[in-house]
Design an enzyme around this catalytic site. Sequence first.
Site, PDB file in Angstrom:
ATOM      1  N   ALA A 469       0.855  -1.181   0.000  1.00 37.45           N
ATOM      2  CA  ALA A 469       0.000   0.000   0.000  1.00 37.45           C
ATOM      3  C   ALA A 469       0.895   1.236   0.000  1.00 37.45           C
ATOM      4  O   ALA A 469       2.085   1.143   0.269  1.00 37.45           O
ATOM      5  CB  ALA A 469      -0.890   0.014   1.236  1.00 37.45           C
ATOM      6  N   MET A 470       0.287   2.374  -0.300  1.00 38.25           N
ATOM      7  CA  MET A 470       1.064   3.616  -0.325  1.00 38.25           C
ATOM      8  C   MET A 470       0.241   4.731   0.293  1.00 38.25           C
ATOM      9  O   MET A 470      -0.911   4.938  -0.061  1.00 38.25           O
ATOM     10  CB  MET A 470       1.449   3.942  -1.776  1.00 38.25           C
ATOM     11  CG  MET A 470       2.144   5.271  -1.968  1.00 38.25           C
ATOM     12  SD  MET A 470       3.755   5.334  -1.135  1.00 38.25           S
ATOM     13  CE  MET A 470       3.810   7.073  -0.691  1.00 38.25           C
ATOM     14  N   GLU A 504      -0.890   2.610   7.104  1.00 40.11           N
ATOM     15  CA  GLU A 504      -1.004   3.740   6.170  1.00 40.11           C
ATOM     16  C   GLU A 504      -1.652   4.946   6.831  1.00 40.11           C
ATOM     17  O   GLU A 504      -1.284   6.089   6.555  1.00 40.11           O
ATOM     18  CB  GLU A 504      -1.784   3.337   4.907  1.00 40.11           C
ATOM     19  CG  GLU A 504      -1.199   2.164   4.141  1.00 40.11           C
ATOM     20  CD  GLU A 504       0.275   2.303   3.822  1.00 40.11           C
ATOM     21  OE1 GLU A 504       0.756   3.429   3.619  1.00 40.11           O
ATOM     22  OE2 GLU A 504       0.981   1.268   3.799  1.00 40.11           O
TER      23      GLU A 504
HETATM   24 ZN   LIG Z   1       4.926   2.695   5.304  1.00 42.75          ZN
END
Ligand SMILES: [Zn+2]
Length: 1065
Positions: A469-470, A504
């Site tokens: 994930a970003m 995140e």
């Molecule tokens: Zn991270």
Amino acid sequence: MDVFDGNSSEHANLPRNMIENSMFEEEPDVVDLAKDSAAFPTFPALDPDEVAYEPCSSRLLVRGLGENDMDEDEEDCESSARLLGMSFMNRSSAHRSTSSPFSRQSPPRTCSRPSARTMVVCVLFLVIVASMTMVLYFLPGCNFTRTGCRKPNKTTPIESIYPLSTNGELFPWAQLRLPLSIRPLSYDLTLNPDLDNMTFTGRIVINMAVLHNRKCIVLHGSNLNITKATFKLGDGQVHDVTVLEFKPKQQLAVKFSEELKAGQHCVLTLDYSAKLSHTYDGFYNSSYSDKDGNKRVLAATQFEPLSARKAFPCFDEPAFKATFLIKIIRKPNYMALSNMPKANSTPLHNGLVQDEFEKTSVNMSTYLLAFIVANFTSNSKNVSETVVSVYSVPEKKEHTYYALDTASKLLKFYNEFFEIDYPLKKLGDYTHTPACLTQFICSFSLHIAICSLYLLSDLVAIPDFLAGAMENWGLITFRETTLLVGKQSSPLEKQVVASVIAHELAHQWFGNLVTMRWWNDLWLNEGFATYMQYMSLQTVLPKLDIGNLFLAVRFRALDKDALNSSHAVSTEVNTAEQVEEMFDSVSYEKGASILLMLNTSLPGDQQFRKGIIQYLKQFSGSNTDTDDLWNSLTQVEVSTQHQNISEMMSSWTSQKGFPLVTISRKGDQVNLTQEHFLLTTDNATHTSSLWNIPVTYVNDSCSLAPECRQVFTLNTKSGTFKLPESVKWLKLNYRNTGFYIVHYGDEGWAALKDALSKNISVLTNDDRASLIHNIFALSRLGRVSFDQVLNVLKCMSKETETSPVTEALLQLNRIYGLLDKRQETNIVSRMKKYILAHFGSLMNKQTWEEEDSVSKQELRSALLQTACSLAEENCTQQAKSLFKTYVESNGTFRIPGDLQQVVFTVAAQSDEDWSTLLSMYHYVTYDAEKRKMLQGLASTQDTRRLVWILNTGLKGDHIQTQELPLVISTVCNGFAGYLFAWDFIQENWDRLIEKFPVGSFAIQSIIKSATSQFSTQAHLDQVQAFFFSLKERGSQMRSVQEALETIRLNQRWMDRNLSTLRNWL
Ligand SMILES: [Zn+2]
């Protein structure tokens, strides 16, 4: 980012920095200083400002003369005098350095005033240099490049200081990091992606402030075809300018005949076109099949760490924060998303629509920008004042509810924990009251003076995504596996999703609001987000039982950091590949581990939190380095008894590795010593590393409750404390919250074994797992024999808890794998018997039905995977029958999520079921299940199929290329596949680094999977020869050093222990 990865493919094939090349030929000792931090890893990192913003050689020049750092103002883009000066001084500094290369590693951070003599020398020197330059400059044909001013058969030191642009002109900058003299204030970006032709055009308007006088602007841009460039200074006229490009460093520059003066403002406008990337970084295209089997395309972004420059020209470093206004032109049947909410949509005359997003309300780094053009649908929910939305492809809309609910809970938790509301505000309402304004300015230092009505957080599942994930600010992107869960998903699958969301969301504060100044301190982002993900879930979703996972993560961090090829948490980063390499276990897992150690060693449970809040508030909207964090934490320290946090923690972040604490007792004296736990000493620089260790311990009189824990600070080589002689045993590192390994000596281990044989519950589960981990590590280090390891396991034969059992299985399976790959057939079969005898009854007790407890799921999936991989009859029969029921049920029966991998792996061993599994793989939509099917397929022992699956993964048609690292690691686990995988990697190396950049987590993982089970000299030679032959295509990677070190270690372990194993088992 989570689970790392994703980024630029271009710099994979970069020629080495020209300066480095030329210096390497002529003045290698200078190169060591400027570039090769790994050679002297235990020295403190230089201040990034000192290192990167000026050519390293000029820095030597200035320091050599006793001057302070050269002022930016003195720099001139084309100063030939300086070019010559640098070359000259490189040589002179080489003389000084040969005797003591170390002295230049740690220059003083402040310089005293130069002496008069020095000043005279300096002035004289500059005059000489200037005169020489003038002469050379006016020589016809001399331009200080490869083509000019060269005498035949002699390499001049002048060449390659400043490189050539693509158009042949001199490029005015030669460093990886941009000059500080121009600062971007705001970007206005219009993008027009054409998803039919996979291209896009863009226009960027950059408002900048001039901080120091300069004759050029240098920024980043990669593979962008600039079609028009204009420039406006202050209120002056707009005029055309030429943009120079230096491809190897992905930099652009505009030169001016007159200096831009400090204090001026200017605007650069660039029109450009580019192709959508076909890898996983930059502005890339992605596709998926919808429920009717039609191919759908979309475009998405992944910029961290170095790929915003592939989508638009920008100052692509974390410290260059600015605001962004994004406009995206799209077809009416698509939607566009960006960090901020959409402000308006305007139909254009060509039938397209332009979406304009609100200007970002906070200054942010370029790597956090994001945009997506796709046909997604969403579910939304209001949490306090934040609208949380989860987007997916339309078919998977019903899989978004869990993420929506979890994100809402976590957001609420973080808002309260940090005492700062979710930072990215939606603009649009300026009718705030003064009180509100004040409060807001307090929270966000100087950047925003707006009180918002809404906050926004979008979470988007992208079908083709390399990293886990970003954390793009306000538009967090995920793999489908890490965001989507079906109604029937198992708690273990939910645990994955919740962890990634927690990670995140923590970044929205750690990383997005307060950002590391440079990639050398990446751990400030990643170590924190990793720590917060476990910490928050323990509170918000205790049922997910995240503690076992965090413990295992800490064990793996220790294993990796025990290698000589490891690095300090905060370390020098001077090349693009080194930036990629920072996304590793040390930044994430060791970072999280040392934060846990700190938190648990502070008095009270609010101390740590107060320090964090102080840090976030103090540096809100700006950039920091590691010292800033320790200083904030030290400031709130109230206990006078407690030591200085800066002092304690810098011993953990500035040097690699961790300590081995050895304990011995004599009467009432307990003696502790510390030393570096270093598995191999190959090429090791011997240092007297010391750590400031908060050693915790419990003993037989009180060992379970947190109140039993006592603390002794060991900050010298050895230390002593007293304990009544009647104490039978001691367990150090209570619940393994400290980042060190303990050796109890023969007597200490014997006492612990004795206690555990009588009653296993005298220690917590975590402590028992910690003993198992430590004894295996000590065996690897050569401090205990394998007999002793097996003896410790023997006294825990009644063990039934998840952490100790899974740790023991992991360690034994690792050894089993090594023996298997060495074809030590006899020992392998005896080892198999041993494992089945030791865990057999526990294996047989496991159920095959749905199970609610996460901990029990973790336990049974580890046990059954081992049992089935050892072909234990009962296990394989159960798995086969479950698969049969599944296939025959036509979609109505579901295998429990935690058992799917075991079942699919067993099924894949038969020809018929492998084919069935392959056809199911193509149509199953639920990503978590699909991945487990893929692991099943890749575990076949049929070599033709293995070759097919590896090649298909590389091609990316039937199996997405994002899954290739997983495919390779699964293939390598099997006996039939590991040599094929190694051949495959060697044969396809160039295609692999086209997909996954050199140094990236994907490449790190591929190298580790392929080589970590080798244990012979022949394989060591092969691996060494292959990576050495790669040169700039990967030979310098830290993971290559790790691979070689691991093989040597395996070899050593086998030499020492094979005979014991033959006798014992
Ligand atoms: Zn991270």
